[in-house]
Design a protein around this motif. Sequence first.
Motif, PDB file in Angstrom:
ATOM      1  N   ILE A 173      33.911  45.369  19.922  1.00 41.16           N
ATOM      2  CA  ILE A 173      33.698  43.864  20.550  1.00 41.16           C
ATOM      3  C   ILE A 173      35.102  43.620  21.143  1.00 41.16           C
ATOM      4  CG2 ILE A 173      33.133  41.535  19.936  1.00 41.16           C
ATOM      5  CD1 ILE A 173      30.784  43.272  19.334  1.00 41.16           C
ATOM      6  N   PRO A 174      35.563  43.645  22.340  1.00 44.05           N
ATOM      7  CA  PRO A 174      36.722  43.365  22.844  1.00 44.05           C
ATOM      8  C   PRO A 174      37.030  42.030  22.960  1.00 44.05           C
ATOM      9  CG  PRO A 174      35.290  43.865  24.638  1.00 44.05           C
ATOM     10  CD  PRO A 174      34.340  43.977  23.260  1.00 44.05           C
ATOM     11  N   ASP A 175      38.486  41.737  22.755  1.00 43.10           N
ATOM     12  CA  ASP A 175      38.886  40.459  22.949  1.00 43.10           C
ATOM     13  C   ASP A 175      39.004  39.999  24.332  1.00 43.10           C
ATOM     14  OD1 ASP A 175      40.202  39.842  20.309  1.00 43.10           O
ATOM     15  OD2 ASP A 175      40.889  41.940  20.515  1.00 43.10           O
ATOM     16  N   VAL A 176      38.803  40.764  25.423  1.00 43.89           N
ATOM     17  CA  VAL A 176      38.735  40.566  26.529  1.00 43.89           C
ATOM     18  C   VAL A 176      38.198  41.495  27.600  1.00 43.89           C
ATOM     19  CG1 VAL A 176      41.252  41.020  27.541  1.00 43.89           C
ATOM     20  CG2 VAL A 176      39.982  39.198  28.509  1.00 43.89           C
ATOM     21  N   ILE A 177      37.392  41.192  28.657  1.00 40.22           N
ATOM     22  CA  ILE A 177      36.995  42.089  29.655  1.00 40.22           C
ATOM     23  C   ILE A 177      37.886  42.064  30.976  1.00 40.22           C
ATOM     24  CG2 ILE A 177      34.968  42.912  30.530  1.00 40.22           C
ATOM     25  CD1 ILE A 177      33.335  42.640  28.301  1.00 40.22           C
ATOM     26  N   LEU A 178      38.159  42.818  31.515  1.00 43.67           N
ATOM     27  CA  LEU A 178      38.645  42.792  32.884  1.00 43.67           C
ATOM     28  C   LEU A 178      37.698  43.560  33.774  1.00 43.67           C
ATOM     29  CD1 LEU A 178      42.371  43.791  32.255  1.00 43.67           C
ATOM     30  CD2 LEU A 178      41.165  41.475  32.219  1.00 43.67           C
ATOM     31  N   LYS A 193      27.535  37.797  24.448  1.00 42.61           N
ATOM     32  CA  LYS A 193      27.445  36.647  25.327  1.00 42.61           C
ATOM     33  C   LYS A 193      28.599  35.944  25.266  1.00 42.61           C
ATOM     34  CE  LYS A 193      24.619  33.372  22.449  1.00 42.61           C
ATOM     35  NZ  LYS A 193      23.439  32.784  22.475  1.00 42.61           N
ATOM     36  N   GLU A 194      29.354  35.814  24.289  1.00 44.09           N
ATOM     37  CA  GLU A 194      30.676  34.899  24.137  1.00 44.09           C
ATOM     38  C   GLU A 194      31.774  35.293  24.580  1.00 44.09           C
ATOM     39  OE1 GLU A 194      30.242  31.636  23.677  1.00 44.09           O
ATOM     40  OE2 GLU A 194      28.165  31.901  23.338  1.00 44.09           O
ATOM     41  N   LEU A 195      31.803  36.904  25.097  1.00 42.44           N
ATOM     42  CA  LEU A 195      33.199  37.613  25.086  1.00 42.44           C
ATOM     43  C   LEU A 195      33.852  36.886  26.544  1.00 42.44           C
ATOM     44  CD1 LEU A 195      32.051  41.278  25.268  1.00 42.44           C
ATOM     45  CD2 LEU A 195      33.246  40.057  23.457  1.00 42.44           C
ATOM     46  N   LYS A 196      35.166  36.937  26.464  1.00 44.87           N
ATOM     47  CA  LYS A 196      36.019  36.611  27.582  1.00 44.87           C
ATOM     48  C   LYS A 196      35.915  37.438  28.593  1.00 44.87           C
ATOM     49  CE  LYS A 196      39.181  33.587  25.000  1.00 44.87           C
ATOM     50  NZ  LYS A 196      40.119  33.342  23.961  1.00 44.87           N
ATOM     51  N   LYS A 246      28.748  30.721  36.937  1.00 49.03           N
ATOM     52  CA  LYS A 246      27.790  30.434  36.468  1.00 49.03           C
ATOM     53  C   LYS A 246      27.447  31.330  35.065  1.00 49.03           C
ATOM     54  CE  LYS A 246      25.073  28.648  40.560  1.00 49.03           C
ATOM     55  NZ  LYS A 246      24.280  28.971  41.599  1.00 49.03           N
ATOM     56  N   LEU A 247      27.792  32.477  35.187  1.00 51.07           N
ATOM     57  CA  LEU A 247      27.703  33.435  33.844  1.00 51.07           C
ATOM     58  C   LEU A 247      28.873  33.313  33.133  1.00 51.07           C
ATOM     59  CD1 LEU A 247      26.324  36.537  36.085  1.00 51.07           C
ATOM     60  CD2 LEU A 247      25.100  35.302  34.427  1.00 51.07           C
ATOM     61  N   GLY A 248      29.760  32.132  33.004  1.00 48.32           N
ATOM     62  CA  GLY A 248      30.412  31.859  32.033  1.00 48.32           C
ATOM     63  C   GLY A 248      31.669  32.713  32.129  1.00 48.32           C
ATOM     64  N   ILE A 249      32.438  32.903  33.120  1.00 47.27           N
ATOM     65  CA  ILE A 249      33.726  33.832  33.149  1.00 47.27           C
ATOM     66  C   ILE A 249      34.946  33.003  32.610  1.00 47.27           C
ATOM     67  CG2 ILE A 249      32.977  35.369  34.755  1.00 47.27           C
ATOM     68  CD1 ILE A 249      34.567  33.864  36.988  1.00 47.27           C
ATOM     69  N   SER A 250      35.955  33.601  32.102  1.00 45.25           N
ATOM     70  CA  SER A 250      37.341  32.890  31.941  1.00 45.25           C
ATOM     71  C   SER A 250      38.145  32.781  33.141  1.00 45.25           C
ATOM     72  CB  SER A 250      37.919  33.722  30.765  1.00 45.25           C
ATOM     73  OG  SER A 250      36.999  33.538  29.724  1.00 45.25           O
ATOM     74  N   GLY A 251      38.045  33.567  34.037  1.00 46.61           N
ATOM     75  CA  GLY A 251      38.849  33.237  35.302  1.00 46.61           C
ATOM     76  C   GLY A 251      38.343  34.347  36.285  1.00 46.61           C
TER      77      GLY A 251
END
Length: 143
Positions: free
Chosen positions: A53-58, A82-85, A103-108
């Motif tokens: 469960i990664p802390d962040v996905i690039l 679903k809550e992953l950054k 719309k799919l909830g990205i962090s950046g």
Amino acid sequence: MKKPTILLIEDDALDIISVERSLKKLESEYELYTAFNGIEALKILRDPHIGLIPDVILLDINMPRMNGIEFLKVIREDKDFKELKVFIMTTSSEVNDRSQAEKLGISGYIIKPLNYTENTKRSDSMDAFVQFHLRKILNNESN
């Protein structure tokens, strides 16, 4: 304490190297997993032996087999992911791509340089992103 984890989903070898170089400059410990498309990334995420469960996905958008938007749709429908950054890193400046991703909830959303002859600028922009966003995540700092 568990090391923070990063899942890099990118099909371009030069971009993978650029991210790896930038991450090495951080004074943080982390684990980096790499997938070359969305299908490979889903296999990694769903592998019970890895238990990631990664802390962040690039995430790149333009990839073969399963692109970034398709991958985002799948993980946003999965209760475990679903809550992953997720940070999009792409060469696509298409308004539609950005709109769908947001719309799919990205962090950046980071637009990668297109010109490979400008390696210094390319490296600097990746370093700036890693220093600003990932340092906070890897050091568990609030935004």
